[in-house]
Scaffold this motif. Structure first.
Motif, PDB file in Angstrom:
ATOM      1  N   THR A  61      41.165 -25.387  -5.434  1.00 24.74           N
ATOM      2  CA  THR A  61      41.920 -25.574  -4.190  1.00 24.74           C
ATOM      3  C   THR A  61      41.195 -24.818  -3.082  1.00 24.74           C
ATOM      4  N   TYR A  62      41.515 -25.155  -1.839  1.00 29.90           N
ATOM      5  CA  TYR A  62      40.830 -24.495  -0.732  1.00 29.90           C
ATOM      6  C   TYR A  62      41.111 -22.997  -0.680  1.00 29.90           C
ATOM      7  N   PHE A  63      42.395 -22.619  -0.832  1.00 29.56           N
ATOM      8  CA  PHE A  63      42.764 -21.233  -0.559  1.00 29.56           C
ATOM      9  C   PHE A  63      43.351 -20.465  -1.751  1.00 29.56           C
ATOM     10  N   ALA A  64      44.078 -21.133  -2.648  1.00 26.41           N
ATOM     11  CA  ALA A  64      44.770 -20.415  -3.722  1.00 26.41           C
ATOM     12  C   ALA A  64      43.795 -19.692  -4.648  1.00 26.41           C
ATOM     13  N   ASP A  65      42.624 -20.279  -4.883  1.00 25.26           N
ATOM     14  CA  ASP A  65      41.629 -19.659  -5.757  1.00 25.26           C
ATOM     15  C   ASP A  65      41.239 -18.275  -5.229  1.00 25.26           C
ATOM     16  N   PHE A 158      31.808 -20.476  -3.976  1.00 20.64           N
ATOM     17  CA  PHE A 158      32.050 -21.616  -4.848  1.00 20.64           C
ATOM     18  C   PHE A 158      30.835 -22.526  -4.720  1.00 20.64           C
ATOM     19  N   PRO A 159      29.831 -22.337  -5.560  1.00 23.68           N
ATOM     20  CA  PRO A 159      28.525 -22.957  -5.343  1.00 23.68           C
ATOM     21  C   PRO A 159      28.484 -24.475  -5.446  1.00 23.68           C
ATOM     22  N   GLN A 160      29.559 -25.108  -5.942  1.00 18.15           N
ATOM     23  CA  GLN A 160      29.596 -26.571  -5.947  1.00 18.15           C
ATOM     24  C   GLN A 160      29.954 -27.120  -4.569  1.00 18.15           C
ATOM     25  N   GLY A 161      30.569 -26.274  -3.737  1.00 18.55           N
ATOM     26  CA  GLY A 161      30.901 -26.680  -2.385  1.00 18.55           C
ATOM     27  C   GLY A 161      31.996 -27.717  -2.284  1.00 18.55           C
ATOM     28  N   THR A 162      32.759 -27.898  -3.351  1.00 22.87           N
ATOM     29  CA  THR A 162      33.833 -28.890  -3.371  1.00 22.87           C
ATOM     30  C   THR A 162      34.840 -28.516  -4.449  1.00 22.87           C
ATOM     31  N   THR A 163      36.063 -29.025  -4.305  1.00 21.23           N
ATOM     32  CA  THR A 163      37.093 -28.773  -5.320  1.00 21.23           C
ATOM     33  C   THR A 163      37.041 -29.792  -6.450  1.00 21.23           C
ATOM     34  N   LYS A 164      36.151 -30.784  -6.335  1.00 21.09           N
ATOM     35  CA  LYS A 164      36.020 -31.779  -7.397  1.00 21.09           C
ATOM     36  C   LYS A 164      35.193 -31.210  -8.543  1.00 21.09           C
ATOM     37  N   PRO A 165      35.638 -31.377  -9.796  1.00 22.48           N
ATOM     38  CA  PRO A 165      34.887 -30.824 -10.929  1.00 22.48           C
ATOM     39  C   PRO A 165      33.605 -31.593 -11.210  1.00 22.48           C
ATOM     40  N   TRP A 166      32.686 -30.911 -11.888  1.00 24.77           N
ATOM     41  CA  TRP A 166      31.456 -31.497 -12.402  1.00 24.77           C
ATOM     42  C   TRP A 166      30.463 -31.939 -11.319  1.00 24.77           C
ATOM     43  N   LYS A 167      30.653 -31.421 -10.110  1.00 27.43           N
ATOM     44  CA  LYS A 167      29.677 -31.691  -9.062  1.00 27.43           C
ATOM     45  C   LYS A 167      28.531 -30.695  -9.190  1.00 27.43           C
ATOM     46  N   PRO A 168      27.323 -31.063  -8.760  1.00 27.40           N
ATOM     47  CA  PRO A 168      26.166 -30.176  -8.928  1.00 27.40           C
ATOM     48  C   PRO A 168      26.269 -28.900  -8.094  1.00 27.40           C
ATOM     49  N   ILE A 169      25.622 -27.860  -8.575  1.00 27.30           N
ATOM     50  CA  ILE A 169      25.544 -26.597  -7.856  1.00 27.30           C
ATOM     51  C   ILE A 169      24.617 -26.770  -6.651  1.00 27.30           C
ATOM     52  N   ASP A 190      41.301 -22.126 -14.001  1.00 32.48           N
ATOM     53  CA  ASP A 190      41.926 -23.390 -14.381  1.00 32.48           C
ATOM     54  C   ASP A 190      43.417 -23.313 -14.048  1.00 32.48           C
ATOM     55  N   GLY A 191      44.026 -24.470 -13.891  1.00 38.71           N
ATOM     56  CA  GLY A 191      45.466 -24.537 -13.638  1.00 38.71           C
ATOM     57  C   GLY A 191      45.852 -24.551 -12.174  1.00 38.71           C
ATOM     58  N   PHE A 192      44.933 -24.187 -11.291  1.00 39.11           N
ATOM     59  CA  PHE A 192      45.255 -24.136  -9.866  1.00 39.11           C
ATOM     60  C   PHE A 192      45.424 -25.545  -9.295  1.00 39.11           C
TER      61      PHE A 192
END
Length: 267
Positions: A61-65, A158-169, A190-192
Motif C-alpha cells: 500500500t502507499y502509506f500503511a507499509d 520500496f525498490p520495485q517502485g509499485t504496490t504490484k507484486p513480482w515487478k522487477p527491482i 504481507d497482509g497489508f
C-alpha cells in the motif's frame, strides 16, 4: 533539542516529533486492534547504527507499509521485541527515519503532505507520471536527497517502485547502494493489501493477520558486485525474485489480485 532545530531537509524536529506522536496514536489500532501485526526479527533494529541504514521491502500500500515500519522500529528501539504493545514508545520517537516516495503521491492531499513532513524523501519517478508510462532521466537532486537522508539516518525504500507484486527491482536502488555503501536490511511484509485500500488509508477488512519479517543485513561487496548482482540479491531478499513464482502458482496470484479488487468495493 532546541525548539526550532531542523533536520537537513529544513523540517522542524519539534513539529516532526509531535506529528509522529499524533499519527502514531491514530494508527496504532490498525496494526494491533482492528488487525494483528505479527513481527519477526525486530531485535535486529536495536543493533543497527544511527545512520546510513537502508531498509528495502516489498510494497503493498502507499502509506500503511511505512506507518507500520515506524511503529515497529520505534517499539524495537525502546526495548520491545516483535511487538508494538503499549504505544509509549511513540513519546520519544527516532526522528531521522525517512522513506522514499513518489513526489506525485506525496502532494496528492493533506494527509500525504503531513506524512511527507514526517519523513518523506520525495522523488520524481522516471517510469510513470500521472498514471501514464514515461521514460525520463533520473534527477540528480533526487539521488542527492537520498544520500542526504542516509547521512542523517535511516531510509526505507520500496525498490520495485509499485504496490504490484513480482515487478522487477529498479536498478537505481542498486546504484544508491554501491554509491553510499549502507547497511542494507531486507523486510518482507504481507497482509497489508488485504487489510487496506491501495493508499493504505481506508480499512478494507478487519481481522487480517498482517506480517512483517525483518531479515539480517545483506552481505554486499560494494566494490566488486555489479548492479545486476545487487538487484538479484535484493529480489531474493524481499522474496520477489521470479523464481518464487514457481513456488506460488501464477494463477493463485491472479486469483488473489482479483479477490483484492473485489474487496476494494465491498468493504
Amino acid at each position: 533539542m532546541g525548539l526550532f532545530k531542523k533536520n537537513p531537509f529544513g523540517h522542524i524536529l519539534f513539529l516532526k516529533k509531535w506529528l509522529i506522536r499524533i499519527m502514531g496514536a491514530m494508527t496504532h489500532r490498525r496494526f494491533k486492534g482492528f488487525n494483528k501485526l505479527q513481527i519477526e526479527g525486530s531485535e535486529i533494529i536495536k543493533e543497527l547504527p544511527d545512520t546510513n541504514v537502508l531498509f528495502v521491502s516489498n510494497h503493498q500500500t502507499y502509506f500503511a507499509d511505512v506507518v507500520a515500519m515506524f511503529h515497529v522500529f520505534n517499539a524495537s528501539l525502546s526495548g520491545r521485541v516483535d511487538t508494538i504493545k503499549n504505544i509509549g514508545y511513540l513519546w520519544n520517537p527516532k526522528l531521522n527515519i525517512y522513506f522514499v516516495a513518489a513526489k506525485e503521491t506525496m502532494k496528492s492531499g493533506l494527509l500525504p503532505k503531513i506524512l511527507a513532513y514526517a519523513g518523506s524523501v520525495s522523488i520524481e519517478r522516471t517510469w510513470r507520471a500521472k498514471g501514464e508510462e514515461v521514460n525520463r532521466q533520473v534527477k540528480m537532486s533526487d539521488v542527492s536527497n537520498i544520500t542526504k537522508a542516509l547521512d542523517d539516518g535511516w531510509v526505507i525504500t520500496f525498490p520495485q517502485g509499485t504496490t504490484k507484486p513480482w515487478k522487477p527491482i529498479r536498478r537505481g536502488t542498486a546504484h544508491i547502494i554501491k554509491k553510499n555503501k549502507p547497511i542494507v536490511v531486507p523486510i518482507v511484509i504481507d497482509g497489508f493489501r488485504r487489510s487496506f485500500d491501495k493508499k493504505g488509508i481506508r480499512i478494507k477488512k478487519r481481522g487480517i493477520l498482517q506480517s512483517m519479517e525483518i531479515k539480517k543485513p545483506l552481505d554486499i561487496d560494494y566494490e566488486n558486485e555489479s548492479v545486476q548482482e545487487i538487484v538479484e540479491k535484493l529480489e531474493y531478499a524481499i522474496e520477489q525474485h521470479p523464481s518464487f513464482l514457481k513456488v506460488i502458482p501464477e494463477k493463485e496470484i491472479e486469483k488473489e489480485e482479483e479477490l483484492n479488487e473485489e474487496r476494494r468495493w465491498r468493504y
